[in-house]
Structure formats: structure tokens, C-alpha cells
Enzyme design. Structure first.
Site, PDB file in Angstrom:
ATOM      1  N   ASP A   1     -43.677 -10.024  10.336  1.00 18.12           N
ATOM      2  CA  ASP A   1     -42.728  -9.341  11.207  1.00 18.12           C
ATOM      3  C   ASP A   1     -42.394 -10.261  12.384  1.00 18.12           C
ATOM      4  OD1 ASP A   1     -41.173  -7.131  11.884  1.00 18.12           O
ATOM      5  OD2 ASP A   1     -42.759  -6.186  13.049  1.00 18.12           O
TER       6      ASP A   1
ATOM      7  N   GLU B   1     -37.815 -13.660  13.487  1.00 19.26           N
ATOM      8  CA  GLU B   1     -36.421 -14.120  13.552  1.00 19.26           C
ATOM      9  C   GLU B   1     -36.288 -15.539  14.143  1.00 19.26           C
ATOM     10  OE1 GLU B   1     -36.762 -10.140  12.721  1.00 19.26           O
ATOM     11  OE2 GLU B   1     -37.460 -11.030  14.582  1.00 19.26           O
TER      12      GLU B   1
ATOM     13  N   ASP C   1     -35.772  -2.289  11.566  1.00 17.89           N
ATOM     14  CA  ASP C   1     -36.038  -1.059  12.322  1.00 17.89           C
ATOM     15  C   ASP C   1     -34.850  -0.111  12.293  1.00 17.89           C
ATOM     16  OD1 ASP C   1     -38.449  -2.208  12.864  1.00 17.89           O
ATOM     17  OD2 ASP C   1     -37.929  -2.856  14.876  1.00 17.89           O
TER      18      ASP C   1
END
Length: 848
Positions: free
Chosen positions: A422, A425, A500
Site C-alpha cells: 500500500d 504511489e 480507497d
């Protein structure tokens, strides 16, 4: 997985910023752009020709008869030819027959067996035609390729009836025409329909016009953008803030052929382990250990199938990755062992941020090994994430990936089964950009490249390192990595999800075109958080979402910290029963789903696919953003509105069965369907053969027994043709069935089985044939059941390999018999049971 900060207006602001960026990048302004201009061709090679001009160096290279690479730069020479996405290099392709000829001047025509590339030299333009002389795609006459400083852009002709699909994870409609998009992996908690960019950006798209498809993969990792007719209605454009104009052109005309070739170039999803395609349960967060045990016990006691439980960041010691919080999890080894005994796999979240703590082993090792991303002055970049000030591994360096792999290896050897990457990015808190500074320096194969070049591949390279680390620990077990951020080709290393999302009906609806788009872009093991992450689902929303989610390629419930419970039993006994039934359906269909993943691993064709892939010449099918095919033969029409109990579904050409009632329909047509709360509209293609299994509580609980083939014949009408004119004369249908151990890589060495089943209905009955197994995999002893749907008359006799089978007194008696048959007149079903000998089997069911 994120907190709730700065939500107000984020979607609207994001959409506005994207449009500003796109307009700035895509509008040609006089005096600012340097056009490619004129160029002169050099001597051709066997498959390429290079042009040079005052402002241009360009090479057009044929890789396959339907695949051409176009590479352009304003520099005197090309930079290093390295791609994080492409795995099949020019020398890896079989030699294609290519003819390169001149028109008498400096223009060149490059011909293959499928394409004709016409290269205009003044001004420089590239045009693609099929071998019949029909224009497919071309540089716009008034545009073409141009540069503005380091920026590069290509303006292309956009026919009025052409539509565009792909680009990976994008919200909104499936068709990209009339929209703009930016490629820049971004942490977007609570994103909405207009939020762009999102977490995963894949610069590949398909153009579809009158049933004919082509594809373009713009292999450029800088921030890039795509404008499909917003700035100028008769042309589209794509470009980037740095790097070369480097794209691959794929010709179909079948869209499946385009995807097949694209994934041949960048790699396909490997066969996942069987447990990875079961049902998974997650929340932010299950802790302490007694809560994890409570969740596990409830699944087993309530007989709701589940294969994996996820642990979010609260299992860690101060959010230090690869550690356990010993007050919450005093005996992690014992917990993991107990969960394994109950049939659960355990997947833990692992973020890239390494807490900058001089007493923390991972930080110590990273500093000592020079493994972290640096600032231009050589100091380690420190950014704030969950642990506070943190350093970030430089995953563009092979030795750093190896070091990370050793951490993952030890973690897996401690009993964890899979890893959830997670925040990669990469996400950084408390800065406007939400990521690292543009001038952060990465190794990048010795090129010392900035964040602006590496940003979009950071998550992909993290998942690569994680994937390889799991293999270090278990070299003969297929790994499961789930990543939030990736780039083209990232399917080689990990599954993905849509980040999300929110617990709203709109987000349920958006998940369908989003996952279909990801599948068309190569990301085939994809899903969305069932029930929605932000907010928590209402009882009906969760039930409807689960009914849809069991048809996602990757199937996981997840919800944020502080939200109400979001387990299948959280909404009362009635909905628990419906939710159990939905998950059981996925487990019944596991052999069919596993077959579909096998096809994906060999062809790149996604499991969850847009109707346009199978029906590109049907405008109504192309327009479907919210129906989808699940594998080859199931069509899913989800319910996406609160309190809705019926509606319209579009069925493409051919015969279709209602999965629940066996009612038959003929397409192409829109039909009214009932959708009670316990049932999602689901249809089976006429002629389908669906392999199924008995329900289990987890994939490894028991071998398949019996292996059931659900057969949906294209029954002929009284004139001898099938019920749908589209299928006349094509009543016979077949499918290949594939199986292996579901765990190891032994299938790569022949330890698998493949067999072909064929069904031929007629007015006199139905003939079934099953070929002998091919391959060395032998499953445990089991029975075969052939279940024929919509049998309209009582069978008069059934034979297997020429021997007459006796009818069973009841379905219960059939279950206990070695070889027998039974007819259920109320349901119009015929059942034939035989031992699965692995040898060729021929069955005849006579009805007259």
C-alpha cells in the site's frame, strides 16, 4: 488505505486541475511548439527505417506483422532504450516479412502481411492502413508530433464514430471519448467519478470503429496525459512532460487480438494460486489477535467460505514494517499456525516507508547498504507517512530489490502467506503534491533519474521486489502480492484493487467499468473493496455489492478504521444467508474461474471483460459500461440502485439462459429481468459448458468431487436449426478444461491436465464427449457429473462408452452411485454420473 483528511471538494478540485493540466499540455500554441518538421530517410534494415531532420530523429520498426514501434526524439541520438514495461525485446520476435519501398521521393511505405505504414517525410507524419488500403489511424494533418522544451505530444486524427477504451484505473464511463486523463499515480482517498488521476495508470488504449480495433501503448513513465476530443473535437492527442515519443501500434481488427499482442509485449498475469481467487476478508484493522481469531471462528462456525484474512497497519510495532506489536499480537507464530489449521491464509500490509529510527533494524540495514532514495545533495530523502519521518527504498536498483527481498523472505518464513503493498504511489503526508519532491534522485540503472521519471513505476518495482522476495522463501509456490500502484506490465508481479473507494451506490456502479478497463489494460487480477472502504455500507448496499463482487477477478471485502463492521454476517440473519449464498456461488464456480485465469495467463484476455471484446461489431454491446462477461460464457448484469428489484438487461446475439431459472432468451435484445434481493441477474451463453465443484469452506479443504459440467445446449427447433438464427447450424459447442495442483509451478513442467468436452444436441437427444486427459497431473479419485439444462423431454436411455446406464431412483441415490443417471422433470435437468477415469468418455442421452 488512508485516513479521512482533506476530503471536502477533493473530487471536484481534482477534476478541475486535470482539465487545466490537459489543456496546457494538449493545445498547440504558435511560437511555442517545435514541430517534427521535415526528415530524410536513411537506408532501411530488414524491419525498420530511420528518418533524420533538423528537429527529428525517428525510427519506425516492425516487430510483428500487426505490431509496429514508433520512436521519436528531437535530439541527435536516442537515449538508453530501457523499458520497465516491455519484456519482449526486438530481437525476441520471430522475423516478420517486411517490404520497405519508396514512393520515388523521401516518403516510405512499410508493408507487412497485415499492415501498411505510410511515412510522410515533409512534414513528418506516420499513417497506418490495413492491407486493403483502409485507413486505421494517422497523425493529424495539422498536428503530428511536436515538442515544447522537454514536453512531447502527438496529435492524431479522430474519426467521428471512433471510441476509446483502456488507460488502466480510471473512474467514469468505459468509453474515453470526450474526456481527458492524466497518468500520475496518486493517493486519492475518497475519490469520485471525476477524480483523476488515481492510483494506477496504464498508458495503453484501444480505438474501436465499426467493429475494428487498434491499440496504442505510449511507453513513457513521465507524467503523461490523454485528450480524446476535448480540446479539439476532431482529433485526440497524448503526450508527456519528458522523455521520448515512444509508442507501439497494434492492429486487430479483433480487440482480443490487440490485447493478446499487447500483453505479449509487456507480459501477462501468471497463474495465481487457487487460494488467491477465493473470498478474502479485510478491514482497517483487525486487532488484537483475539479479534482476528473471532473473525476466523465466525467464518467457520457460520459456514461462510473464506480463504484469507488481512492484517492492516495496526499489527505493526509503531508502524514499522516487518514487525509485530507484541502487546496486540504477543504470539504471532502461534496465531498464524492456528489460522493455517483453520484453512486461512494471512496477508499483511507492507508499505514502502521505513521509519527513520536509528534503533530499527530495517532502517539500519537500508542506511548501511545505501538503499534509500536520495536528495540531489546525496542526503537520504525523509518523508512523513504512517510511522512518521521515513526513508524510502530505491526499487529501481536491482541490489535494493534484492535487499528488500531478504526482508520479505524472512517475513514469509515467519508464517505470513501474502503481502499487500500500500501507499506506494509513493504517498507522502503533509505536502501539497502528496508525493516525493520532483528532484529526488533514483538510481534507475545508473542514469540517476528524477522522481518525475520514476514516480509512475515506483509501486510496480516495489511489488516486483516483494514478489521476488516471496519466491525466495517459497520457490515452488505461486506468490500473492496485492499492490495499490503500478504501471504497464505490473500484472507480472501482483494483483491490484481500486484503492480507497466509498460505501455508496455510485461507487458500486463505478467499480464495474473501472475493473473492465483495468482488465483491458492487462491488469487482469483486479477488484474493488466490496462494500466500499470509506464510510461503511448499508445492509442492502453490502449485499448487492457482494453479489457483484463475487464476479470480480479479485474478491475482497475491506472497510476503513472506525466504520461499522463489514463482514458477511454483519447485517442480520436474512442478509447473512444471502451473503453466504453469494460467496458459495463463487466457490462452486472455481473450476470455471480457474480455467478463465488459465486463458488469461496464455492470452492476456481478462476474466472480467467488457462486452465489446466479444461483440465489437454490436453498437449496443459496445455501449455497455455496467454489464460484463465473466469468463467466456457468463454475463452479469449487476443491480446498482437501492431497493431495485428488477430492470432491463441487454443480451448480445445468440441464445442465453437465465442462470437461476433456465429460461431461454434470444439476442440481440433487451429483456426485462427480475432481481429479488437474493439474486443478481446472471445469464449463461447458449452452448456453454461450465465446470463447477462442490462448495468448500476454503479452496484447500477438499479435492474436487464430483467435477460437474453444467451444459446449456443450443437445442434445435422442430426444423432442425437452433433456436436463435444467429446460431443456426452451430449447435455443437465445446470447451477445454484445465486443472493443476493450484499451488506450485509444477504445471510449467507438464504437471497439469487438459481435456476437451464437446456437446452436440439434436432432436433425438444429446451427445457428449470428453477426451482423454493430456498432461501428467492426476487428481484424487472422483466422479464426473454431466448436468444438462433445459431438457424438454424425459430421456429414454443413457449410455456411457456404449454401456447402458441405469436410472437412479432419486437424486440422493444418484449421489451414491458410481454410474447412473437421473431426470428432474420439475427443473428440466438431466444428471449423468460416471467415474472420472481420465480416459476418453462418450455419453449419449436419447430423448426419442
Amino acid at each position: 488505505m488512508r485516513d479521512n483528511r482533506n476530503l471536502a471538494g477533493r473530487s471536484a478540485i481534482s477534476a478541475s486541475l486535470v482539465l487545466v493540466i490537459i489543456l496546457a499540455l494538449s493545445r498547440p500554441a504558435a511560437g511555442q511548439l517545435q514541430a517534427a518538421g521535415a526528415a530524410t530517410p536513411g537506408p532501411p534494415t530488414s524491419n525498420s527505417v530511420t528518418f533524420r531532420g533538423p528537429h527529428l530523429l525517428a525510427t519506425i520498426m516492425v516487430l510483428a506483422p500487426d505490431l509496429v514501434r514508433v520512436r521519436m526524439t528531437p535530439a541527435a541520438q536516442f537515449g538508453p532504450d530501457h523499458s520497465w514495461a516491455v519484456i519482449k525485446q526486438p530481437t525476441d520476435w520471430p522475423k516478420a516479412t517486411v517490404e520497405i519501398k519508396s514512393d520515388g521521393g523521401n516518403d516510405r511505405i512499410i508493408s507487412t502481411g497485415e499492415l501498411e505504414v505510410r511515412v510522410k517525410s515533409n512534414p513528418f507524419r506516420v499513417q497506418f492502413y490495413d492491407r486493403d488500403g483502409h485507413l486505421i489511424s494517422k497523425d493529424d494533418d495539422a498536428g503530428g508530433v511536436a515538442w515544447e522544451g522537454s514536453r512531447v505530444r502527438d496529435w492524431r486524427w479522430m474519426p467521428p464514430d471512433e471510441h476509446y477504451f483502456g488507460l488502466g484505473e480510471k473512474a467514469g464511463p468505459l468509453d474515453r471519448r470526450g474526456h481527458t486523463y492524466v497518468m500520475w499515480n496518486t493517493d486519492q482517498y475518497g475519490w469520485g467519478a471525476n477524480t483523476d488521476p488515481l492510483y494506477e495508470d496504464i498508458p495503453f488504449f484501444m480505438g474501436l470503429n465499426a467493429g475494428r480495433a487498434y491499440g496504442i501503448f505510449f511507453d513513457n513513465t513521465y507524467r503523461s496525459s490523454f485528450d480524446f476530443g476535448v480540446t479539439t473535437p476532431d482529433r485526440y492527442s497524448f503526450g508527456a512532460e519528458g522523455g521520448e515519443m515512444n509508442y507501439y501500434f497494434f492492429w486487430g481488427p479483433d480487440p482480443k487480438k490487440v490485447i493478446n499482442r499487447y500483453t505479449e509485449l509487456v507480459g501477462r498475469l501468471p497463474m495465481p494460486p487457487m487460494w488467491a481467487i477465493g473470498y478474502h476478508q479485510c478491514r482497517y484493522s483487525y486487532y488484537p489477535d483475539r479479534m482476528v481469531r473471532f473473525i476466523a471462528d465466525n467464518f467457520r462456525e457460520r459456514h461462510i467460505p473464506c480463504d484469507a484474512i488481512f492484517l492492516d497497519i495496526h499489527y505493526m510495532d509503531g508502524y514499522r514494517i516487518f514487525t509485530w506489536n507484541k502487546s496486540r499480537f504477543p504470539d504471532p507464530s502461534g496465531l498464524l499456525q492456528d489460522l493455517h489449521q483453520q484453512g486461512f491464509h494471512v496477508v499483511t500490509i507492507v508499505d514502502p516507508g521505513v521509519k527513520a529510527d536509528p534503533n530499527y533494524f530495517a532502517y539500519q540495514q537500508g542506511l548501511a547498504g545505501n538503499d534509500f532514495v536520495k536528495m540531489p545533495d546525496g542526503k537520504v530523502f525523509i518523508g512523513n507517512v504512517w510511522p512518521g519521518p521515513s526513508a524510502f527504498p530505491d526499487f529501481t536498483w536491482g541490489r535494493v530489490r534484492d535487499w528488500w527481498g531478504t526482508l520479505v523472505k524472512a517475513w514469509i518464513q515467519g508464517g505470513v502467506d501474502g503481502v499487500w503493498n500500500d501507499m506506494n504511489e509513493p504517498s507522502v503526508f503533509n505536502v501539497p503534491s502528496k508525493t516525493m519532491p520532483d528532484d529526488v534522485v533514483f538510481y534507475d540503472n545508473g542514469l540517476q533519474s528524477p522522481e518525475t521519471k520514476i514516480h509512475n513505476v515506483y509501486g510496480m518495482q516495489m511489488s516486483r521486489a516483494t514478489h521476488d522476495g516471496i519466491l525466495m522463501a517459497k520457490p515452488n509456490e505461486r506468490p500473492l502480492v496485492i499492490t495499490r500502484a503500478t504501471y504497464a506490465g505490473g500484472q507480472r508481479y501482483s494483483a491490484v484493487w481500486t484503492g480507497d473507494n466509498s460505501s455508496t451506490w455510485d461507487h458500486l456502479g463505478m467499480s464495474v467499468p473501472e475493473i473492465m478497463s483495468m482488465g483491458m489494460s492487462g491488469l487482469a487480477l483486479a477488484g474493488a473493496d466490496i462494500g466500499g472502504f470509506a464510510g461503511g455500507a448499508s445492509p442492502e448496499l453490502y449485499t448487492r455489492w457482494l453479489e457483484t463482487g463475487v464476479f470480480y477477478p479479485y474478491c475482497r471485502t475491506h472497510v476503513e478504521y472506525g466504520a461499522p463492521s463489514q463482514e458477511p454476517w454483519s447485517y442480520g440473519n436474512k442478509l447473512e444467508a444471502i451473503n453466504r449464498k453469494s460467496i458459495e456461488l463463487r466457490y462452486r464456480l472455481l473450476p470455471y474461474l480457474y480455467d478463465a485465469f488459465h486463458e488469461t495467463s496464455e492470452t492476456g484476455i481478462p476474466v472480467m471483460r467488457a462486452l465489446l471484446l466479444d461483440y465489437p461489431d454490436d453498437p449496443r454491446a459496445v455501449d455497455q459500461s455496467y454489464e460484463f462477461l465473466f469468463g467466456d460464457d457468463l454475463l452479469v448484469a449487476p443491480v446498482m440502485k437501492d431497493s431495485e428489484r428488477g430492470g432491463e438487461a441487454y443480451l448480445p446475439k445468440g441464445a442465453w439462459y437465465d442462470f437461476w431459472t433456465d429460461r431461454r432468451y434470444s439476442g440481440s435484445a433487451s429483456v426485462e429481468v427480475s432481481a429479488p434481493l437474493d439474486r443478481i441477474p446472471l445469464f449463461v451463453r447458449g452452448g456453454a459448458i461450465i465446470p463447477t465443484r462442490q462448495v468448500v469452506q476454503y479452496t484447500g479443504e477438499a479435492p474436487i468431487d464430483p467435477l460437474t459440467f453444467e451444459i446449456y445446449p443450443n437445442w434445435p427447433d422442430s426444423a432442425g436449426s437452433t433456436s436463435s438464427s444467429a446460431d443456426a447450424g452451430a449447435a455443437t459447442s465445446s470447451r477445454e478444461y484445465y486443472e493443476d495442483d493450484g499451488i506450485s509451478f509444477d504445471f510449467q513442467h507438464g504437471a497439469s491436465l487438459t481435456e476437451k468436452i464437446t456437446e452436440t444436441p439434436s432432436r433425438e437427444g444429446i451427445d457428449l464427449s470428453l477426451t482423454a486427459r493430456e498432461g501428467s497431473y492426476s487428481p484424487p479419485a472422483r466422479s464426473l457429473v454431466f448436468k444438462i439444462h433445459a431438457e424438454r423431454e424425459t430421456p429414454t436411455s443413457v449410455t456411457a462408452n456404449g454401456e447402458t446406464l441405469q436410472p437412479a431412483a432419486s437424486l440422493d441415490a444418484l449421489d451414491k452411485a458410481a454410474s447412473a443417471w437421473a431426470y428432474d422433470p420439475a427443473a428440466n435437468l438431466v444428471f449423468v454420473r460416471t467415474p472420472d477415469s481420465g480416459q476418453a468418455t462418450a455419453i449419449h442421452i436419447a430423448i426419442r
